[in-house]
Design an enzyme around this catalytic site. Structure first.
Site, PDB file in Angstrom:
ATOM      1  N   TYR A 132       6.856   2.523  -0.065  1.00  0.00           N
ATOM      2  CA  TYR A 132       7.079   2.469   1.377  1.00  0.00           C
ATOM      3  C   TYR A 132       8.127   3.538   1.615  1.00  0.00           C
ATOM      4  O   TYR A 132       9.130   3.573   0.886  1.00  0.00           O
ATOM      5  CB  TYR A 132       7.719   1.144   1.802  1.00  0.00           C
ATOM      6  N   THR A 158       1.600   2.765   0.734  1.00  0.00           N
ATOM      7  CA  THR A 158       1.090   1.690   1.588  1.00  0.00           C
ATOM      8  C   THR A 158       1.200   2.094   3.050  1.00  0.00           C
ATOM      9  O   THR A 158       2.289   2.411   3.533  1.00  0.00           O
ATOM     10  CB  THR A 158       1.856   0.384   1.313  1.00  0.00           C
ATOM     11  N   LYS A 257      -3.059   3.060   0.120  1.00  0.00           N
ATOM     12  CA  LYS A 257      -3.296   1.607   0.173  1.00  0.00           C
ATOM     13  C   LYS A 257      -3.219   1.100   1.616  1.00  0.00           C
ATOM     14  O   LYS A 257      -2.280   1.449   2.334  1.00  0.00           O
ATOM     15  CB  LYS A 257      -2.230   0.896  -0.665  1.00  0.00           C
ATOM     16  N   HIS A 281      -3.450  -6.099   3.483  1.00  0.00           N
ATOM     17  CA  HIS A 281      -2.148  -6.602   3.043  1.00  0.00           C
ATOM     18  C   HIS A 281      -2.183  -8.130   2.876  1.00  0.00           C
ATOM     19  O   HIS A 281      -1.206  -8.826   3.117  1.00  0.00           O
ATOM     20  CB  HIS A 281      -1.074  -6.205   4.061  1.00  0.00           C
TER      21      HIS A 281
HETATM   22  C1  LIG Z   1       4.946 -11.854  -1.316  1.00  0.00           C
HETATM   23  C2  LIG Z   1       4.198 -10.573  -1.130  1.00  0.00           C
HETATM   24  C3  LIG Z   1       4.895  -9.380  -1.143  1.00  0.00           C
HETATM   25  C4  LIG Z   1       4.209  -8.175  -0.961  1.00  0.00           C
HETATM   26  N1  LIG Z   1       4.912  -7.004  -1.046  1.00  0.00           N
HETATM   27  C5  LIG Z   1       4.238  -5.830  -0.964  1.00  0.00           C
HETATM   28  C6  LIG Z   1       4.917  -4.613  -1.165  1.00  0.00           C
HETATM   29  O1  LIG Z   1       6.115  -4.578  -1.429  1.00  0.00           O
HETATM   30  N2  LIG Z   1       4.196  -3.465  -1.061  1.00  0.00           N
HETATM   31  C7  LIG Z   1       2.849  -3.467  -0.770  1.00  0.00           C
HETATM   32  O2  LIG Z   1       2.234  -2.410  -0.692  1.00  0.00           O
HETATM   33  N3  LIG Z   1       2.183  -4.626  -0.602  1.00  0.00           N
HETATM   34  C8  LIG Z   1       2.834  -5.795  -0.699  1.00  0.00           C
HETATM   35  N4  LIG Z   1       2.147  -6.964  -0.574  1.00  0.00           N
HETATM   36  C9  LIG Z   1       0.676  -6.924  -0.361  1.00  0.00           C
HETATM   37  C10 LIG Z   1      -0.058  -6.893  -1.696  1.00  0.00           C
HETATM   38  O3  LIG Z   1       0.147  -5.669  -2.373  1.00  0.00           O
HETATM   39  C11 LIG Z   1      -1.558  -7.083  -1.507  1.00  0.00           C
HETATM   40  O4  LIG Z   1      -2.061  -6.104  -0.612  1.00  0.00           O
HETATM   41  C12 LIG Z   1      -1.923  -8.470  -0.994  1.00  0.00           C
HETATM   42  O5  LIG Z   1      -1.067  -9.449  -1.549  1.00  0.00           O
HETATM   43  C13 LIG Z   1      -3.353  -8.782  -1.365  1.00  0.00           C
HETATM   44  O6  LIG Z   1      -3.745 -10.024  -0.888  1.00  0.00           O
HETATM   45  P1  LIG Z   1      -3.695 -11.349  -1.790  1.00  0.00           P
HETATM   46  O7  LIG Z   1      -2.268 -11.795  -1.784  1.00  0.00           O
HETATM   47  O8  LIG Z   1      -4.563 -12.291  -1.024  1.00  0.00           O
HETATM   48  O9  LIG Z   1      -4.184 -11.013  -3.169  1.00  0.00           O
HETATM   49  C14 LIG Z   1       2.805  -8.169  -0.750  1.00  0.00           C
HETATM   50  C15 LIG Z   1       2.119  -9.386  -0.755  1.00  0.00           C
HETATM   51  C16 LIG Z   1       2.786 -10.577  -0.951  1.00  0.00           C
HETATM   52  C17 LIG Z   1       1.994 -11.855  -0.977  1.00  0.00           C
END
Ligand SMILES: Cc1cc2nc3c(=O)[nH]c(=O)nc-3n(C[C@H](O)[C@H](O)[C@H](O)COP(=O)(O)O)c2cc1C
Length: 382
Positions: A132, A158, A257, A281
Site C-alpha cells: 500500500y 493493492t 491486486k 478484498h
Molecule cells: C484481517 C485482514 C487483513 C487484510 N489486510 C490486507 C493487507 O494488508 N493488504 C492487502 O492487500 N489485503 C489485505 N487483506 C485482503 C486479503 O489480502 C484478501 O484479498 C482477502 O482476505 C481475500 O478474501 P478472504 O478473506 O475471503 O480469503 C486483508 C484481509 C483480512 C481478512
C-alpha cells in the site's frame, strides 16, 4: 497439529478463532464493510457454481500441484497479505510465513504487518511483498527496495482501497488506529484472558505493543497512537503512471491486486505486469462489488494465458479452488482461512488450514475425474 484441535474444515477453525479472540479483534479479522452484502455475495457466487463430474478416470494418483511464476507449488494456492496478523497471535506474521514455507506455499507479506520484513524473511520459503503506498512516496519506494533486497520474488500492489473503506463497526468497538480505550473494549479484552496473556502479555514482556513495523523508526507509532505525517497509507492520488514507474523500479514479478474490470486487466498487461489478482478484498473494500468468481471469466478472456490470473475473496473450501481454476484462474489467494487457523492455534493452525484446503482440492479433483490441474477446465462445470 495439536491432537486436541478437532477442526475438520475451515468453518471449525473459524469458530475456534471467534471464541478465542476479543470481539473487537475478531470483528477486524472477519467483518466486511457497510451492510456486508459483498462478503455474502462472494460465498453465494461460489455456491452457485456447480460441477459435472467424469467417471472411470483412474484417480488413484491425483496431483493437484501446479506452477506459479514457473515454480512448483503443491496446489494452486498462496497466502494473501493480511495486515495486523500480530493481533491474532503473538508474532502472527512469522507464524503464517513459517507454516506457508513448510507447506511449500508462497506467503505474501503485508505492508501493514506488525513485524518488519527482516523478521518475517527468516521464515524462508517463497515470499512476496504487498504494497500500500504510504503518503510519503519515497518511503514506499524504500520499503519496496528492501523487499527486493530480502529476496521477495513478487510485488503485489493493492489497488482496491483508493480511500479508506467504510467500516462502521470500528467506531463502536474502538479497535481502530489509533486504538481508543472504552468501556466496551476494556471489558472485551478482560473477558479474553487467554488472548490477553498469550498475545498481549508476550508483547508486553518482549518489547511492547505492536506497531506498523515496515516504517523507519522515526515514523513508527504504536497502535495506540495516531500516525505521524507521511506514515498513513494514501492511495487516492495514484494513477497508471505511478504504477508504470514502480514497474520500472521493481525487477521481480509484478502483480496488481484488486482488479475486477477486464479493461483494467488489459491496462495491467500493457504496462508489463506479470499478473493480476481478481479480488474485492474479501468484501472489505466496496460492499457492492461483483463477486470475484463472477468477475473472473471476463478477465480470463481478456488476459488469460498472457499473465498469471489469481483470484481471492471467499475461498473456504478446496472445491472453491477447483471452481476458480476451472473458470480460468491460475491460482487462488486465501486471506481469512489461514487467519482463522492462526487465531485458533498459531502456526499449527495455519498448517491445518493449508492442509485442509489442499486435501479438499485433491479430493474434489478425484471426484471430478481430473488427475492433474491441467485437466481442471470448463468442461467439468455444471
Ligand atoms: C484481517 C485482514 C487483513 C487484510 N489486510 C490486507 C493487507 O494488508 N493488504 C492487502 O492487500 N489485503 C489485505 N487483506 C485482503 C486479503 O489480502 C484478501 O484479498 C482477502 O482476505 C481475500 O478474501 P478472504 O478473506 O475471503 O480469503 C486483508 C484481509 C483480512 C481478512
Amino acid at each position: 497439529m495439536a491432537a486436541d484441535l478437532s477442526c475438520y474444515n475451515i468453518a471449525d477453525l473459524r469458530e475456534r478463532a471467534r471464541r478465542r479472540l476479543p470481539r473487537g479483534i475478531w470483528e477486524y479479522a472477519e467483518r466486511g464493510t457497510e451492510d456486508e452484502a459483498g462478503m455474502a455475495r462472494n460465498r453465494a457466487a461460489f455456491e452457485r457454481v456447480t460441477v459435472r463430474p467424469r467417471v472411470l478416470r483412474g484417480v488413484h494418483a491425483v496431483d493437484p500441484s501446479t506452477k506459479i511464476f514457473g515454480k512448483r507449488v503443491p496446489f494452486p494456492l498462496a497466502l494473501a497479505p493480511t495486515g495486523a496478523a500480530g493481533l491474532l497471535w503473538y508474532q502472527g506474521d512469522l507464524a503464517l510465513a513459517r507454516a506457508a514455507a513448510a507447506a511449500g506455499v508462497p506467503f505474501t507479506i503485508s505492508s501493514a504487518s506488525t513485524m518488519d520484513l527482516e523478521q518475517i524473511a527468516v521464515a524462508g520459503g517463497r515470499l512476496w511483498f504487498q504494497l500500500y503506498y504510504w503518503e510519503d512516496r519515497a518511503l514506499s519506494h524504500a520499503v519496496v527496495d528492501k523487499a527486493h533486497a530480502l529476496g521477495c520474488e513478487a510485488l503485489f500492489i493493492t489497488l482496491d482501497m483508493p480511500v479508506p473503506p467504510n467500516r462502521e463497526y470500528i467506531h463502536r468497538s474502538g479497535f481502530g488506529t489509533p486504538f481508543k480505550l472504552n468501556a466496551r473494549n476494556t471489558l472485551d479484552v478482560l473477558t479474553h484472558p487467554r488472548w490477553l496473556a498469550r498475545v498481549m502479555g508476550r508483547y508486553a514482556v518482549s518489547g511492547g505493543i505492536p506497531s506498523q513495523a515496515n516504517l523507519p523508526d522515526r515514523l513508527r507509532a504504536k497502535v495506540t497512537k495516531g500516525a505521524p505525517p507521511g506514515a498513513l497509507f494514501k492511495q487516492d492520488d495514484l494513477d497508471w503512471d505511478a504504477i508504470k514507474q514502480l514497474r520500472e523500479r521493481w525487477p521481480g514479478k509484478f502483480v496488481l491486486k484488486g482488479l475486477l474490470h477486464p479493461e483494467d486487466a488489459e491496462l495491467a498487461l500493457a504496462l508489463g505486469a506479470d499478473g493480476v489478482v481478481v479480488s474485492n478484498h474479501g468484501g472489505r473494500a466496496l460492499d457492492s462489488s461483483i463477486a470475484t468468481i463472477d468477475a473472473l471469466p471476463d478477465i480470463v478472456a481478456a488476459v488469460g494465458g498472457k499473465m498469471t490470473v489469481f483470484l481471492d475473496s471467499g475461498v473456504r473450501r478446496g472445491s472453491d479452488v477447483v471452481k476458480a481454476v476451472a473458470l480460468g484462474a491460475d491460482a487462488v489467494l486465501a486471506g481469512r482461512a489461514p487467519l482463522y487457523g492462526l487465531a485458533a492455534a498459531g502456526e499449527a493452525g495455519v498448517t491445518r488450514a493449508i492442509e485442509l484446503l489442499r486435501s479438499e482440492t485433491a479430493r474434489t479433483m478425484a471426484m471430478l475425474g481430473a488427475r492433474t490441474i491441467a485437466e481442471v477446465d470448463k468442461s467439468l462445470l455444471g
